[in-house]
Design an enzyme around this catalytic site. Structure first.
Site, PDB file in Angstrom:
ATOM      1  N   ASP A  21      40.309  42.014  39.574  1.00  0.00           N
ATOM      2  CA  ASP A  21      41.257  40.910  39.450  1.00  0.00           C
ATOM      3  C   ASP A  21      40.685  39.811  38.563  1.00  0.00           C
ATOM      4  O   ASP A  21      39.479  39.537  38.591  1.00  0.00           O
ATOM      5  CB  ASP A  21      41.557  40.351  40.843  1.00  0.00           C
ATOM      6  N   HIS A  38      42.824  41.922  29.587  1.00  0.00           N
ATOM      7  CA  HIS A  38      42.899  43.311  30.053  1.00  0.00           C
ATOM      8  C   HIS A  38      41.988  44.217  29.225  1.00  0.00           C
ATOM      9  O   HIS A  38      41.368  45.142  29.748  1.00  0.00           O
ATOM     10  CB  HIS A  38      44.342  43.807  29.997  1.00  0.00           C
ATOM     11  N   LEU A 131      29.535  61.658  40.092  1.00  0.00           N
ATOM     12  CA  LEU A 131      30.405  60.608  40.617  1.00  0.00           C
ATOM     13  C   LEU A 131      31.873  61.008  40.504  1.00  0.00           C
ATOM     14  O   LEU A 131      32.307  61.513  39.470  1.00  0.00           O
ATOM     15  CB  LEU A 131      30.172  59.313  39.833  1.00  0.00           C
TER      16      LEU A 131
END
Length: 236
Positions: A21, A38, A131
């Protein structure tokens, strides 16, 4: 001097969720368009994913685009989707890190080319055993739970009895353990409809740092803070 904290190396989280955020506020502070925030956030995300490979984390789930984010201006949404396209095209860079990439959420709402790119990426990385990077796109936890309930009700092979483990097989996160730690950036203190079922016993860490300013050091500090906490899970 106070007592030193003993860190149990086995106590570090294996599954971390991140609510990324603050992109828009980061851009506004610099007099830039929101999309610049962004773009910077996407770059940070790639760095954190690669960094997580060298930590205790085996599963990393990132909240990239929620079901509520469609309410944003159409130009911003289109820009975010173009950033997603760029990310999906560039994911071969994760091959050397042995990262498996998954997308969770209702991808049916995405453009056809994006859906095809997601399918292709998931297939190409399926056999990697490092991962597991899950990217939540058009994701909302309430809609996920509702979708799972409907899928169970309509499953002709559904088990006669339903428990938590069996219900979990109908969620987007099937095959992934519950999240241990959720990190949220930007100073906001709320869960925003993210992994509500999977985070029943998760620890939360809220950081007053905007996502584009988030660094591997912040990530490591959050892991350390998690390891210091006394996780009783209902016990004394």
């Amino acid at each position: 001097m106070g007592d030193s904290v003993v860190i149990n190396k086995e106590g570090f989280p294996h599954h971390v969720g991140i609510i990324m955020d603050g992109n828009g506020r980061w851009a506004k502070k610099r007099g830039l368009p929101r999309l610049s925030g962004h773009k910077q956030g996407a770059s940070v995300f790639g760095k954190i994913a690669r960094h997580a490979v060298d930590t205790s984390v085996k599963y990393l789930t990132a909240y990239a685009f929620s079901t509520e984010n469609w309410k944003r201006p159409a130009s911003e949404v289109a820009g975010i989707m173009d950033l997603l396209r760029g990310f999906l095209k560039d994911t071969e860079k994760y091959k050397d890190d042995n990262i498996r990439v998954r997308v969770i959420g209702d991808v049916s709402a995405l453009d056809l080319d994006l859906r095809r790119m997601i399918t292709d990426l998931e297939e190409k990385s399926r056999e990697r055993d490092g991962l597991v990077l899950s990217i939540a796109i058009n994701y909302g936890a309430r809609s996920e739970i509702l979708r799972a309930a409907k899928a169970y009700a309509n499953d002709p092979l559904k088990p006669l009895s339903l428990d938590e483990a069996k219900f979990g097989e109908y969620l987007y996160t099937k095959g992934i353990p519950d999240v241990d730690l959720i990190i949220r950036t930007s100073g906001e203190i709320r869960v925003s409809n993210f992994l509500l079922w999977q985070a029943a016993y998760a620890e939360y860490i809220f950081l007053d740092v905007l996502w584009p300013d988030f660094t591997p050091r912040h990530f490591d500090s959050a892991l350390l803070e998690y390891a210091k906490r006394n996780r009783r899970l209902g016990n004394i």
